[in-house]
Design a protein around this motif. Structure first.
Motif, short mmCIF file in Angstrom:
data_model
loop_
_atom_site.label_atom_id
_atom_site.label_comp_id
_atom_site.label_asym_id
_atom_site.label_seq_id
_atom_site.Cartn_x
_atom_site.Cartn_y
_atom_site.Cartn_z
N GLN A 13 -2.57 10.57 -1.10
CA GLN A 13 -2.76 11.25 0.34
C GLN A 13 -4.20 10.57 0.68
O GLN A 13 -4.76 9.59 1.44
CB GLN A 13 -2.58 12.10 0.63
CG GLN A 13 -0.85 12.79 0.54
CD GLN A 13 0.29 11.47 1.07
OE1 GLN A 13 -0.14 11.05 2.71
NE2 GLN A 13 0.61 11.13 0.96
N ALA A 14 -5.28 11.06 -0.37
CA ALA A 14 -6.56 11.24 0.15
C ALA A 14 -6.83 9.61 0.37
O ALA A 14 -7.60 9.13 0.87
CB ALA A 14 -7.20 11.89 -0.36
N ARG A 17 -6.87 7.33 3.62
CA ARG A 17 -7.98 8.11 4.46
C ARG A 17 -9.01 7.30 4.20
O ARG A 17 -9.58 6.91 3.02
CB ARG A 17 -8.63 9.69 4.62
CG ARG A 17 -7.22 10.29 4.74
CD ARG A 17 -7.45 11.58 4.11
NE ARG A 17 -8.55 12.27 4.96
CZ ARG A 17 -9.38 13.57 4.55
NH1 ARG A 17 -8.24 14.59 4.20
NH2 ARG A 17 -9.61 13.85 5.92
N PRO A 18 -9.73 6.28 5.42
CA PRO A 18 -11.21 5.45 5.91
C PRO A 18 -12.14 6.25 5.10
O PRO A 18 -12.87 5.43 3.91
CB PRO A 18 -11.39 5.92 7.02
CG PRO A 18 -10.55 6.64 7.76
CD PRO A 18 -9.48 6.44 6.79
N GLU A 19 -12.12 8.18 4.93
CA GLU A 19 -13.34 7.99 4.36
C GLU A 19 -13.56 8.35 2.60
O GLU A 19 -14.13 8.78 2.06
CB GLU A 19 -13.23 9.36 5.00
CG GLU A 19 -12.90 10.56 5.01
CD GLU A 19 -11.64 10.56 5.81
OE1 GLU A 19 -11.07 11.65 5.89
OE2 GLU A 19 -11.34 9.78 6.78
N PHE A 20 -12.65 8.07 2.38
CA PHE A 20 -12.16 8.31 0.92
C PHE A 20 -13.08 7.66 -0.04
O PHE A 20 -13.25 7.83 -0.96
CB PHE A 20 -10.53 8.07 0.53
CG PHE A 20 -9.82 8.63 -0.96
CD1 PHE A 20 -10.36 10.58 -1.88
CD2 PHE A 20 -9.72 7.53 -1.99
CE1 PHE A 20 -10.11 10.50 -2.45
CE2 PHE A 20 -10.04 8.20 -3.32
CZ PHE A 20 -9.36 9.73 -3.43
N GLN A 82 -10.67 18.34 1.39
CA GLN A 82 -11.46 18.61 2.31
C GLN A 82 -12.42 19.67 2.53
O GLN A 82 -13.90 18.60 3.20
CB GLN A 82 -10.74 18.79 3.56
CG GLN A 82 -10.74 19.04 4.95
CD GLN A 82 -10.55 17.64 5.69
OE1 GLN A 82 -10.09 16.83 4.94
NE2 GLN A 82 -12.20 17.42 6.14
#
Length: 133
Positions: A13-14, A17-20, A82
């Motif tokens: 899932q992570a 995400r763009p910040e991964f 997170q």
């Protein structure tokens, strides 16, 4: 086995995400440089960390490290990830502000110990260097 499956699901899932990418890059930088001096921390001497970026990262670690560890211990890997994400900006700021491999041995040791702590916290999902793009 259940914890490994939960970690794998969070990684899957992570990765969406763009910040991964920044998360993995921060982890990798800390792991690679922090590992150059071996694995023994000896504890970072916070009194040697005087640059504002060092102090900011130290403060962030003091708050984030136990929170991420507690979440991981409860198998809340999404929560742990997170929380650890909060280290990315201070890690990047540290690399922009100081030369980690300072000539002063004590300062260098303190900075490397700081990076090893960051790598452990950012590595809450496992060894992220094993991920392929």
């Amino acid at each position: 086995p259940r914890a490994a499956a939960a970690r794998a699901e969070v990684v899957a899932q992570a990765r969406l995400r763009p910040e991964f990418t920044a998360f993995v890059n921060a982890y990798t930088r800390c792991l690679n440089l922090g590992g150059k001096a071996g694995t023994a921390d000896g504890g970072a001497d916070a009194s040697l960390l005087t640059d504002p970026a060092e102090k900011a990262l130290w403060q962030a670690l003091e708050e984030i490290e136990p929170a991420a560890a507690a979440a991981a211990a409860a198998c809340d890997f999404a929560g742990a990830c997170q929380k650890a994400l909060g280290l990315v900006a201070p890690v990047n700021a540290l690399f922009d502000a100081v030369m980690i491999m300072a000539e002063d041995e004590a300062l260098r040791a303190a900075r490397l110990a700081l990076l090893r702590r960051c790598a452990r916290t950012l590595g809450v999902l496992g060894d992220l260097t094993l991920l392929t793009p």
